[in-house]
Design a protein around this motif. Structure first.
Motif, PDB file in Angstrom:
ATOM      1  N   PHE A   1      54.192  22.781  35.429  1.00  0.00           N
ATOM      2  CA  PHE A   1      54.115  22.877  36.894  1.00  0.00           C
ATOM      3  C   PHE A   1      55.362  23.522  37.454  1.00  0.00           C
ATOM      4  O   PHE A   1      55.294  24.423  38.299  1.00  0.00           O
ATOM      5  CB  PHE A   1      53.918  21.481  37.491  1.00  0.00           C
ATOM      6  CG  PHE A   1      54.064  21.442  38.990  1.00  0.00           C
ATOM      7  CD1 PHE A   1      53.023  21.850  39.805  1.00  0.00           C
ATOM      8  CD2 PHE A   1      55.237  21.007  39.573  1.00  0.00           C
ATOM      9  CE1 PHE A   1      53.158  21.819  41.188  1.00  0.00           C
ATOM     10  CE2 PHE A   1      55.390  20.969  40.948  1.00  0.00           C
ATOM     11  CZ  PHE A   1      54.335  21.384  41.762  1.00  0.00           C
TER      12      PHE A   1
ATOM     13  N   SER B   1      55.524  17.570  33.116  1.00  0.00           N
ATOM     14  CA  SER B   1      55.437  18.403  34.316  1.00  0.00           C
ATOM     15  C   SER B   1      56.127  19.749  34.169  1.00  0.00           C
ATOM     16  O   SER B   1      56.251  20.494  35.144  1.00  0.00           O
ATOM     17  CB  SER B   1      56.044  17.662  35.516  1.00  0.00           C
ATOM     18  OG  SER B   1      57.436  17.452  35.343  1.00  0.00           O
TER      19      SER B   1
ATOM     20  N   LEU C   1      48.801  18.256  36.807  1.00  0.00           N
ATOM     21  CA  LEU C   1      49.550  19.207  37.630  1.00  0.00           C
ATOM     22  C   LEU C   1      50.125  20.332  36.771  1.00  0.00           C
ATOM     23  O   LEU C   1      50.080  21.508  37.149  1.00  0.00           O
ATOM     24  CB  LEU C   1      50.681  18.491  38.367  1.00  0.00           C
ATOM     25  CG  LEU C   1      50.280  17.525  39.485  1.00  0.00           C
ATOM     26  CD1 LEU C   1      51.506  16.782  40.010  1.00  0.00           C
ATOM     27  CD2 LEU C   1      49.590  18.271  40.619  1.00  0.00           C
TER      28      LEU C   1
ATOM     29  N   THR D   1      50.578  13.761  35.998  1.00  0.00           N
ATOM     30  CA  THR D   1      51.583  14.817  35.883  1.00  0.00           C
ATOM     31  C   THR D   1      51.126  15.913  34.916  1.00  0.00           C
ATOM     32  O   THR D   1      51.399  17.103  35.145  1.00  0.00           O
ATOM     33  CB  THR D   1      52.921  14.236  35.415  1.00  0.00           C
ATOM     34  OG1 THR D   1      52.730  13.455  34.218  1.00  0.00           O
ATOM     35  CG2 THR D   1      53.532  13.360  36.481  1.00  0.00           C
TER      36      THR D   1
END
Length: 346
Positions: A319, A316, A29, A26
């Motif tokens: 992202f 995350s 990302l 994660t």
């Protein structure tokens, strides 16, 4: 057997390893999303500066040509070619939104958070012993790869908290009283970089970063409550308050237009959602961490399902911020007919 003694509250080493790997995935990302946001901002800024430079050159050429023509026809009509009212060359320039710059700063914090999480987790997986071993046990202030990386991650994580809070305030400020932004950016930088730096220095110099049972470094409970959980909780609270205030202000500001134009109603609703999504993402990403810390203050349970959710959402944020940034810019391209909406987005 109590809940604290059950397997769901006591993850095995294999389960902790799976969480560490999930954290790396994660974070990777988030690293890519933050990098793309940073690159996009720099590319747009360079392109915008180039266009502005070309426009200035064209205006100067037109002024020079106009000056030569007017001087050949007549001299002295009592007005200046370059005056604000007489020459017609001076135009009012609407204040440029600083939202892209604030998102750029947030993306920098997200990028380095993800970068150092990947380094820290990879180090922990590959060399757990040297990861937590102090460089010199004789020093009064303890230093180890684990402690140093935790302090750096703490700094950038806290910075993302404060930058998101600044964005929530700025969105409300820009809609309620645009144009009064003289000192906001220096204040935002002082808050979002200065406070996290001071906190990180304090927890490092007071040996408040300790190694927990799974080998990961964390802040000791008293300091964690005041210098991690409290700033996170306050930032979440402030963001939530400005989220509701922004939605309410947006509806009241555009109430007349929303009643007479269905297309504007749809567009304004979409823009309102996009603007507030930065706040929503922050709240959702950090809510499991707040719950996990709340549980840890009253019990020794490390709730494994919540730990998985925490390691999916917390790293995350970069992202999801990139996803919002992409959609917001897409909306801005289709809102050229609405100067107010375009200003809010750009």
């Amino acid at each position: 057997m109590g809940i604290e003694e059950s397997q769901i509250c006591n993850p095995t080493d294999h389960e902790f390893l799976s969480v560490d790997i999930l954290n790396i995935v994660t974070s990777s990302l988030s690293l890519m999303g933050s990098a793309l946001t940073i690159i996009s901002y720099i590319w747009k800024k360079v392109r915008r500066d180039r266009i502005q430079k070309q426009q200035i050159q064209q205006q100067q050429q037109q002024i020079e040509k106009g000056g030569l023509l007017s001087s050949s026809i007549t001299i002295g009509h009592g007005g200046s070619h370059y005056g604000g009212n007489g020459g017609g060359h001076s135009t009012y320039k609407q204040p440029t939104s600083k939202l892209p710059l604030l998102i750029f700063m947030l993306s920098i914090a997200d990028f380095f958070t993800s970068f150092f999480i990947i380094i820290s987790q990879s180090y922990l997986i590959n060399s757990p012993n040297s990861y937590s071993n102090p460089y010199s046990p004789d020093l009064k202030i303890h230093f180890s790869p684990c402690i140093i990386l935790r302090a750096i991650i703490q700094f950038f994580f806290l910075s993302t908290f404060f930058w998101t809070t600044c964005i929530s305030y700025y969105l409300f400020h820009q809609l309620s009283s645009p144009g009064e932004e003289k000192y906001l950016l220096p204040i935002f930088n002082a808050v979002s970089w200065g406070i996290p730096f001071a906190i990180s220095i304090v927890i490092t110099m007071t040996n408040s970063i300790i190694v927990n049972s799974d080998g990961w470094c964390e802040v000791a409970k008293p300091m964690e409550l005041s210098l991690w959980f409290l700033p996170l909780f306050l930032c979440l609270l402030v963001c939530s308050i400005y989220y509701f205030r922004l939605r309410r202000l947006f509806r009241s500001k555009f109430e007349y237009r929303l009643q007479i134009n269905d297309r504007l109603k749809q567009l304004d609703a979409t823009i309102s959602r996009r603007l507030t999504l930065y706040i929503v993402v922050f709240v959702i990403c950090w809510l499991p961490d707040v719950i996990q810390h709340f549980i840890s203050f009253f019990s020794k349970c490390t709730f494994f399902p919540l730990l998985i959710l925490q390691n999916i959402l917390t790293p995350s944020q970069g992202f999801w911020n990139f996803w919002i940034y992409s959609y917001t810019n897409k909306i801005a391209r289709f809102s050229n007919s609405n100067d107010e909406n375009k200003r809010l987005l750009q």
